[in-house]
Scaffold this motif. Structure first.
Motif, PDB file in Angstrom:
ATOM      1  N   GLY A  96       0.818  -1.212   0.000  1.00  0.00           N
ATOM      2  CA  GLY A  96       0.000   0.000   0.000  1.00  0.00           C
ATOM      3  C   GLY A  96       0.846   1.253   0.000  1.00  0.00           C
ATOM      4  O   GLY A  96       2.061   1.210  -0.190  1.00  0.00           O
ATOM      5  N   GLN A  97       0.173   2.387   0.200  1.00  0.00           N
ATOM      6  CA  GLN A  97       0.840   3.691   0.201  1.00  0.00           C
ATOM      7  C   GLN A  97       1.139   4.134   1.620  1.00  0.00           C
ATOM      8  O   GLN A  97       0.274   4.066   2.492  1.00  0.00           O
ATOM      9  N   TRP A  98       2.370   4.597   1.825  1.00  0.00           N
ATOM     10  CA  TRP A  98       2.816   5.091   3.128  1.00  0.00           C
ATOM     11  C   TRP A  98       3.329   6.519   2.962  1.00  0.00           C
ATOM     12  O   TRP A  98       4.096   6.802   2.046  1.00  0.00           O
ATOM     13  N   ASP A 103       7.220  14.601   6.645  1.00  0.00           N
ATOM     14  CA  ASP A 103       7.149  15.365   5.394  1.00  0.00           C
ATOM     15  C   ASP A 103       6.103  14.727   4.498  1.00  0.00           C
ATOM     16  O   ASP A 103       6.333  13.665   3.919  1.00  0.00           O
ATOM     17  N   ALA A 104       4.942  15.363   4.379  1.00  0.00           N
ATOM     18  CA  ALA A 104       3.819  14.783   3.627  1.00  0.00           C
ATOM     19  C   ALA A 104       4.128  14.578   2.141  1.00  0.00           C
ATOM     20  O   ALA A 104       3.421  13.834   1.460  1.00  0.00           O
ATOM     21  N   TYR A 105       5.183  15.223   1.625  1.00  0.00           N
ATOM     22  CA  TYR A 105       5.569  15.021   0.215  1.00  0.00           C
ATOM     23  C   TYR A 105       6.363  13.733   0.031  1.00  0.00           C
ATOM     24  O   TYR A 105       6.531  13.248  -1.073  1.00  0.00           O
ATOM     25  N   TYR A 119       8.470  11.898  -4.323  1.00  0.00           N
ATOM     26  CA  TYR A 119       8.478  13.155  -3.591  1.00  0.00           C
ATOM     27  C   TYR A 119       7.414  14.004  -4.262  1.00  0.00           C
ATOM     28  O   TYR A 119       7.555  14.386  -5.423  1.00  0.00           O
ATOM     29  N   GLY A 120       6.303  14.215  -3.563  1.00  0.00           N
ATOM     30  CA  GLY A 120       5.131  14.813  -4.202  1.00  0.00           C
ATOM     31  C   GLY A 120       4.610  13.830  -5.237  1.00  0.00           C
ATOM     32  O   GLY A 120       4.422  12.654  -4.949  1.00  0.00           O
ATOM     33  N   SER A 121       4.427  14.297  -6.458  1.00  0.00           N
ATOM     34  CA  SER A 121       3.933  13.411  -7.520  1.00  0.00           C
ATOM     35  C   SER A 121       5.058  12.874  -8.398  1.00  0.00           C
ATOM     36  O   SER A 121       4.811  12.169  -9.374  1.00  0.00           O
TER      37      SER A 121
END
Length: 183
Positions: A96-98, A103-105, A119-121
């Protein structure tokens, strides 16, 4: 020289190249095993590999054809599904995604035995993952997440401090830097 092997691996996936060549990737403790439809492996084995889901635990035997630091090209002569070990189950639990709590990016997505880092998208790198009882010089009791750069770059070791449905806490080895992620 060719050398025979009998190895537990985790299936990662197959991709068809533009020239019709199929390359299937399997992750083992010491790197990546690659098998192609170049005639060295029975086409029926290639077909079986293509039908598998990423993360499927396998036992394979065959011969290594060429071997680099972390990538071995091989011909397979046998392929069987194996029972999942506790380390396979832990890798499944990591899927899954973590997102980093610092740092939300900073985030990554785990599918099968691969971690795609972002990092970001922007995707920054893909690493091959395995869960092992030790990593390099780190041998304290517990499970370790071993991340090997798919392009043959460095291997990173993380001690898995805790894993729940919502949170993952890793300790980056050898420094012991704590990294916290949430789903």
């Amino acid at each position: 020289a060719d050398s025979a092997f009998d190895q537990d691996v985790t299936f990662q996936g197959c991709e068809e190249r533009g020239d019709g060549r199929v390359i299937c990737k399997l992750v083992m403790g010491a790197g990546q095993l690659c098998v192609t439809n170049d005639g060295m492996t029975d086409p029926a084995i290639i077909d079986r590999l293509q039908a598998l889901d990423p993360g499927t635990p396998l036992r394979v035997s065959g011969k290594s054809l060429t071997s680099g630091d972390r990538v071995t090209f091989a011909s397979l002569n046998a392929l069987t599904k194996r029972e999942e070990t506790r380390h396979d189950l832990m890798l499944d639990d990591l899927a899954g995604q973590w997102v980093s709590q610092a740092d939300a990016y900073d985030l990554f997505v785990i599918e099968g035995a691969a971690r795609r880092n972002f990092y970001g998208s922007v995707e920054t790198m893909t690493e091959l993952l395995s869960v092992q009882t030790s990593c390099n010089d780190a041998t304290a009791a517990g499970a370790y997440l071993v991340a090997q750069a798919e392009d043959g770059g460095p291997t990173h070791c993380y001690r898995i401090m805790s894993l729940t449905d919502r949170e993952l806490v890793l300790s980056y080895m050898p420094r012991g830097t704590e990294l916290r992620y949430q789903r």
